[in-house]
Write a protein that holds these residues in place. Structure first.
Motif, PDB file in Angstrom:
ATOM      1  N   ALA A  69       5.568 -15.939 -18.912  1.00 35.10           N
ATOM      2  CA  ALA A  69       6.952 -16.217 -18.088  1.00 35.10           C
ATOM      3  C   ALA A  69       7.190 -17.111 -19.361  1.00 35.10           C
ATOM      4  N   GLU A  70       5.989 -17.995 -19.353  1.00 34.99           N
ATOM      5  CA  GLU A  70       7.195 -19.081 -20.461  1.00 34.99           C
ATOM      6  C   GLU A  70       6.773 -18.927 -21.732  1.00 34.99           C
ATOM      7  N   MET A  71       6.900 -17.828 -22.192  1.00 33.13           N
ATOM      8  CA  MET A  71       6.814 -17.700 -23.516  1.00 33.13           C
ATOM      9  C   MET A  71       8.344 -18.248 -24.216  1.00 33.13           C
ATOM     10  N   CYS A 130       6.218 -16.000 -34.750  1.00 36.19           N
ATOM     11  CA  CYS A 130       6.681 -17.303 -33.932  1.00 36.19           C
ATOM     12  C   CYS A 130       6.354 -18.610 -34.119  1.00 36.19           C
ATOM     13  N   TRP A 131       6.666 -19.408 -33.614  1.00 36.75           N
ATOM     14  CA  TRP A 131       6.056 -21.145 -34.128  1.00 36.75           C
ATOM     15  C   TRP A 131       5.584 -21.713 -32.638  1.00 36.75           C
ATOM     16  N   ILE A 132       4.524 -22.255 -32.488  1.00 38.57           N
ATOM     17  CA  ILE A 132       4.498 -23.063 -31.542  1.00 38.57           C
ATOM     18  C   ILE A 132       3.601 -24.750 -31.976  1.00 38.57           C
ATOM     19  N   CYS A 133       4.569 -25.421 -31.134  1.00 39.37           N
ATOM     20  CA  CYS A 133       4.654 -26.897 -31.848  1.00 39.37           C
ATOM     21  C   CYS A 133       2.980 -27.528 -31.189  1.00 39.37           C
ATOM     22  N   LEU A 134       2.604 -28.519 -32.289  1.00 40.79           N
ATOM     23  CA  LEU A 134       1.636 -29.442 -32.466  1.00 40.79           C
ATOM     24  C   LEU A 134       1.361 -30.009 -31.287  1.00 40.79           C
ATOM     25  N   HIS A 135       2.529 -30.963 -31.405  1.00 40.11           N
ATOM     26  CA  HIS A 135       2.776 -31.525 -30.329  1.00 40.11           C
ATOM     27  C   HIS A 135       2.567 -32.126 -29.379  1.00 40.11           C
ATOM     28  N   CYS A 136       3.838 -30.854 -29.216  1.00 40.00           N
ATOM     29  CA  CYS A 136       4.217 -31.156 -27.137  1.00 40.00           C
ATOM     30  C   CYS A 136       3.124 -31.213 -26.417  1.00 40.00           C
ATOM     31  N   PRO A 137       3.014 -31.653 -25.380  1.00 40.29           N
ATOM     32  CA  PRO A 137       1.667 -31.302 -24.585  1.00 40.29           C
ATOM     33  C   PRO A 137       1.666 -30.248 -23.975  1.00 40.29           C
ATOM     34  N   ARG A 138       3.241 -29.757 -23.621  1.00 35.55           N
ATOM     35  CA  ARG A 138       2.742 -27.666 -23.310  1.00 35.55           C
ATOM     36  C   ARG A 138       3.334 -26.897 -24.161  1.00 35.55           C
ATOM     37  N   ASP A 139       2.713 -26.051 -24.028  1.00 32.10           N
ATOM     38  CA  ASP A 139       2.777 -24.894 -25.681  1.00 32.10           C
ATOM     39  C   ASP A 139       5.067 -24.896 -25.891  1.00 32.10           C
ATOM     40  N   THR A 140       4.584 -25.026 -26.360  1.00 32.39           N
ATOM     41  CA  THR A 140       6.457 -25.029 -27.227  1.00 32.39           C
ATOM     42  C   THR A 140       6.743 -24.317 -28.269  1.00 32.39           C
TER      43      THR A 140
END
Length: 1161
Positions: A1052-1054, A1067-1077
């Protein structure tokens, strides 16, 4: 007088060294060895003589410091030694002063010896220091650099030799006058060291040429054969040949190591070019300051050493009257221990036995332990300024640290050479080195436990400094920076090179190699007190010494001056910490000031020289350990708490995957993170004078001072009608018409000799050129224009018309771009006139051949109007020039980037035409100045991933770099990298087979080893998890072993953190953010802003991103075993094909043999 008589044979041999250099070349090495052997005797003799004649002390001190500095260094330069021999030969004349009975006696003119010679002696002292500094600068240059510039260097060295030959004559004359005037009637003539020989004048210039080694001659012959130094420096292949002939390798020229041989070679060529064009006067003057600081430090150390030596030698002489080797030991406790074991211990003892016996000795003599064991111990070199520590009267607490578990660190502290045996000299050295007021048990306790604590603390401090460095350069490259960080982009490339190509991987090896404290954490207030006191005083001492040399460790010998005597491993970590802390201050200054690139180069060289000393130590230890243990690497793991082990391991040196020099973050388990950053108030107060080369805030350029614009025709007397000023173009032709190949060129022909050879200079937007050629009697002309700093030359062959004052004809070039026109059938031409360069912009056509009366009239109006506006600095003139400058820079920058970097935005057809017209009308000096700004502008405009080449287009990568998370070696020594233009390409290289199904890591800034070691494993883990999640989402299944509720929440958070739409692969996902962004492909490409109210509101565009490709089932992804099996199958197929070829070749050989046999019969 007694010293002279006792050492007369040695002094006579020293006096003959310079003369012996006139002998055969084979005897030169023996002569050099003689000089090195007897030089200390000469120094001591002159110091003894200066006590009788104090006025010569200034020259004696300078001679002593300069002549002995780096005398025993490896690969000492023969030419420098020859010059020092000349200085020694001059100084030895002063030994004639031993005949002067009364130095204060006046001659008939009322002059004493000091009055007659004082000024000359002061001048000699000054010249000795100047020569020492020049030699110091010369020695630091690489072998290739010295040879390329050998004529200039040797001319300087020879001139210095002549100066001291003249000083020799003046000293001899002054002494002769003193004798002739009858001041010393007993000495009627000079005997020159009582040698029955005349002084032989040595021609230093001829001698220096004679001292050329075979390697130097080979290198000089190669340089001459290929057109001289400038020609060699313009060709990478010739530079590589020079390096090969020298045998010293690229690392001796430049410390930059990119992993790309071509880029390393380019860096070496650039450094050699800088060294060749360096102004010697300025270079010597700059080095003089540092050299004088080093002389001062050496003088201080020598004074303390002599004082300490006299004291200890006196004690040893007294003890020598007694019996037994133990009587030579100064410390009372050590002496008693050695005496107890006199039957087994002679001059030395096995280190481990000694430490165990020491433990037993103190336990047995517990009640008799004294607070300070040796009341007669002299102050050591290192401890002369240490405070007296207020220790408890009873030092028995220290005995618990002298036990079997601490044997190794204790014996290392005493066994200085690492041989495994402790000598009496080492015992005395160890005892003398303890701080004032400390007892020997306390000193031993420090080395048993305290030193490990100290170096562990410095490990954390170094990590903290490096972390702060990364914080300084951590900024968003796509936003406008605040005023206190405005100049970071201009310095970013310099800083990145320092961090990436410096010695940071060596620092990392040291820190990772150090054994953790583990159970060695101390809870003893008394031990903590001595640790803090000693480490603080040592750090202060090192800091003061570094201040004296301005933190510039220019040679490995300077390291020894800074640290003083002792094992380098004792000082390596505090020394690195202090250097890095000074470099951090330059990082702070780089926020608001533009720094000279040489600043960071010198920082790198300082670290290189520190590690050169460490490598010598490791090599020495390895040679010793090889004689006693089969596994040197394992033995080093038990030495100095493992500090040196990884530096000896070649596998670890190549492995960057374990680097610990990463930016710290909340994920790392650090219990006590040190903070080494400065406060804002402190940063503002950092003085600019800590920078060796100052700041470059104002646009400074020497172009207008050294250009055709500064040439004055009246300074040259023309000897031919061709002489003087010319301006024009080298022209090419295409479908668009004529265009200027190199833009407007101006030439000044300075001389035409009797053989009708032409010499002159020229200027175009790419740089200055040397002009050569010839002119015949019928005015047929050949001009060769060779760029000074660019691998291109133009040959113009045509006619000189004295009546029309024109030069015209055909032109050819070594420039590939120009020659492409010739290959396509086009002919290049040239056309030059006397028209000034500033007026050429007003010609309607480039070659001036179709000028009508109207065109000539328009030309005259435009030229005159421009001249008036230019002299009046009118607003319209300045505005139009500013528009031209901006457009020139924009077009050239894109043109230069398109040639070697990616992604590129090459010029379009209309822009190429615009560029041609622009360079055709810009004044060469203005255009050259604009062109010189391109490198700085490129550093500001683009992030260049240093040494990284795209595996798709084979160009250097700028802006975004994509690292495949599948095609990467386990030790990160080899990665597959793509630029944004090749991101969606399948690529094969080496053992890698990159497909579009591979996940990739996108970085917008230079990523260093430590960050890469953190980012790659984390990115691989995230990519695998997200792909599994996406697959389960598409197939309405859950990953095995997962919680239904949790996975539904994650699905649901994707949503994209920018547009809030649901994301789909790719798609892309952040390496740094503490939660999947997540970021959708559309928003990432457009760099859309982050939704401030969304779940990924903390995301920043500077964060590294992981690209998730169109998802396939994770189970279908080829495993490592499957890939190996596929590779084996391919290799088997290759073997079959090779066997087939072998059979075919075998049949062909048989057929050929039959043909030969038939012909033979």
């Amino acid at each position: 007088m007694s010293f002279y008589n006792e050492n007369q044979p040695a002094l006579a041999a020293a006096a003959a060294t310079l003369v012996n250099l006139n002998g055969e070349l084979k005897d030169i090495e023996a002569t050099m060895s003689t000089f090195i052997e007897y030089c200390p005797i000469v120094v001591r003799g002159l110091e003894s003589l200066s006590q009788l004649h104090p006025f010569i002390g200034i020259a004696t001190k300078a001679f002593s410091l300069v002549i002995t500095m780096d005398l025993t260094r490896r690969n000492n330069n023969w030419k420098v030694i020859a010059l020092k021999m000349q200085i020694q030969d001059t100084m030895m004349i002063l030994f004639e002063l031993r005949h002067v009975k009364d130095p204060d006696q006046e001659d008939p003119d009322g002059n004493t010896m000091e009055n007659r010679m004082g000024t000359l002696v002061k001048k000699i002292a000054e010249d000795i220091t100047e020569v020492g500094s020049a030699c110091d600068h010369y020695i630091k240059k690489s072998f290739v650099a010295k040879t390329l510039k050998s004529s200039k260097y040797e001319a300087r060295l020879a001139a210095y030799g002549d100066i001291f030959a003249e000083h020799h004559k003046k000293l001899k004359l002054a002494l002769s006058i003193h004798t002739v005037l009858g001041v010393d009637s007993a000495n009627t003539k000079l005997d020159t060291l009582s040698l029955q020989m005349e002084h032989v004048q040595v021609a230093m210039a001829a001698l220096l040429q004679k001292l050329d080694t075979s390697r130097e001659n080979d290198l000089k012959d190669f340089i001459d054969m290929h057109g001289g130094p400038k020609a060699c420096l313009q060709d990478d292949q010739l530079v590589q040949m020079l390096i090969n002939i020298s045998g010293e390798g690229i690392s001796a020229i430049t410390s930059i190591s990119t992993g790309d041989n071509a880029k390393n070679l380019e860096a070496a060529r650039k450094k050699l070019s800088e060294d060749y064009h360096e102004d010697l006067d300025k270079a010597f003057q700059m080095n003089r300051k540092l050299f004088e600081r080093k002389m001062h430090m050496q003088e201080k150390q020598m004074q303390t050493f002599i004082k300490d030596s006299f004291h200890s030698e006196g004690l040893i002489i007294v003890s020598a009257l007694k019996a037994g080797a133990h009587d030579r030991i100064i410390d009372a406790d050590m002496q008693a221990l050695w005496k107890e074991n006199a039957g087994d211990w002679k001059g030395s003892v096995e280190a481990r036995h000694f430490v165990l016996a020491l433990q037993d000795f103190y336990i047995e003599n517990l009640t008799g332990l004294s607070r300070v064991a040796s009341p007669i111990t002299p102050t050591s070199i290192a401890s002369s300024n240490w405070p007296v520590v207020a220790l408890p009267k009873d030092d028995r607490w220290a005995l618990k640290y002298i036990n079997i578990s601490k044997v190794q660190p204790i014996l290392e502290a005493i066994d200085d050479d690492g041989t495994g045996f402790i000598s009496i000299k080492e015992v005395n050295t160890f005892a003398l080195s303890k701080p004032k007021g400390w007892s020997l048990p306390v000193w031993i306790a420090y080395w048993a436990t305290g030193w490990h604590v100290v170096i562990a603390q410095y490990k954390d401090k170094i990590h903290a400094v490096i972390h702060e460095m990364f914080k300084v350069i951590d900024y968003n490259t796509r936003t406008v920076l605040p005023n206190n960080k405005r100049n970071l982009p201009a310095n970013r490339s310099k800083i990145d090179q320092y961090l990436k190509f410096g010695m940071f991987y060596r620092i990392d090896l040291l820190l990772r190699s150090l054994r953790p404290l583990g159970n060695n954490n101390i809870n003893d207030v008394r031990l903590e007190q001595i640790i803090d006191t000693y480490s603080s005083s040592e750090e202060k001492r090192l800091e003061e010494n570094l201040e004296r040399v301005a933190y510039d460790i220019d040679t490995p010998a300077t390291v020894a001056l800074v640290t003083g005597p002792g094992r380098i491993e004792r000082f390596i970590l505090p020394l690195i910490y202090l250097l890095l802390r000074r470099h951090l201050k330059a990082f702070y200054l780089a926020r608001t000031h533009i720094l000279d690139e040489r600043e960071f180069w010198d920082y790198t060289m300082s670290l290189c020289n520190v590690f050169a000393m460490l490598d010598d130590r490791i090599s020495g230890l390895a040679a010793i350990f090889q004689q006693t243990v089969p596994d040197v690497l394992k033995r080093l793991g038990n030495f100095a708490f493992g500090l040196l082990q990884l530096s000896y391991d070649d596998d670890c040196i190549q492995d960057r995957s374990k680097s610990s020099l990463r930016p710290w973050n909340e994920e790392e388990q650090r219990t006590a993170a040190n903070f080494e950053g400065d406060s804002g108030e402190t940063i503002v107060q950092i003085p600019l004078d800590i920078l060796k080369y100052g700041v470059r805030d104002e646009m400074e350029s020497q172009i207008y001072q050294h250009s055709m614009a500064t040439f004055h025709p009246q300074d040259y007397i023309p000897n031919h009608s061709l002489s003087g000023y010319w301006a024009g173009h080298i022209l090419a032709h295409d479908s668009k018409g004529f265009y200027s190949v190199q833009g407007l060129i101006q030439i000044f022909i300075m001389d035409i000799d009797s053989d009708r050879k032409i010499t002159g200079v020229a200027e175009a937007y790419r740089g200055l050129m040397n002009v050569s050629g010839s002119i015949s009697l019928d005015n047929k002309l050949t001009l060769i224009l060779t760029f000074e700093n660019w691998e291109a030359a133009f040959t113009c062959e045509g006619q000189y018309d004295p009546k029309l004052e024109t030069l015209s004809g055909k032109a050819s070039s070594t420039d590939e771009e120009t020659e492409n026109n010739r290959a396509s059938g086009e002919t290049n031409t040239f056309f030059f006139t006397r028209t000034p360069a500033f007026a050429w912009r007003f010609h309607s056509v480039l070659d001036q051949r179709s000028n009508s009366a109207r065109e000539r009239w328009l030309f005259a109006i435009g030229a005159v109007l421009d001249q008036v506006q230019r002299t009046q600095y009118s607003w319209n003139y300045l505005k139009s020039r500013n528009i031209e400058r901006r457009r020139f820079l924009a077009l050239v920058l894109r043109r230069e980037v398109a040639q070697s970097l990616s992604p590129a935005n090459p010029l379009k057809k209309d822009e190429r035409l615009e560029f041609r017209l622009l360079i055709a009308k810009l004044h060469p000096t203005d255009a050259r100045f604009y062109y010189s700004l391109i490198p700085s502008l490129a550093n500001v405009e683009f992030i260049t991933h240093l040494g990284i080449e795209c595996d798709g287009c084979h160009r250097g990568i700028i802006e975004r770099r994509f690292i495949c998370l599948t095609c990467i070696e386990p030790n990160f020594s080899n990665t597959l990298d793509l630029c944004s233009g090749c991101r969606d390409k399948a690529v094969r290289r080496d053992s890698f087979s990159h497909t579009l199904n591979h996940a990739m890591l996108k970085v917008d800034s230079v990523i260093h080893d430590g960050e890469l070691a953190w980012a790659i494993p984390k990115a691989q883990s995230i990519a695998a998890r997200i792909r599994e999640l996406l697959w389960s989402k598409y197939n309405q299944t859950l990953p095995e072993g997962s919680s239904s509720k949790v996975e539904k929440i994650k699905r649901a958070e994707m949503h994209c953190c920018c547009c809030s739409k649901e994301v789909h692969a790719p798609c892309w996902i952040c390496l740094h953010c503490p939660r999947d962004t997540y970021i959708c492909d559309t928003c990432e490409t457009a760099m859309n802003p982050v939704d401030p109210k969304g779940p990924g509101k903390l995301h920043k565009h500077k964060h590294h991103l992981i690209r998730i490709p169109k998802t396939i089932k994770p189970a279908d992804l080829p495993t490592v075993d499957a890939r190996l099996l596929t590779l084996e199958e391919k290799l088997a197929a290759v073997e079959v094909r090779l066997e087939t070829f072998e059979n075919r070749f075998s049949k062909l050989e048989n057929m050929l043999q039959q043909v030969l046999d038939n012909r033979g019969s």
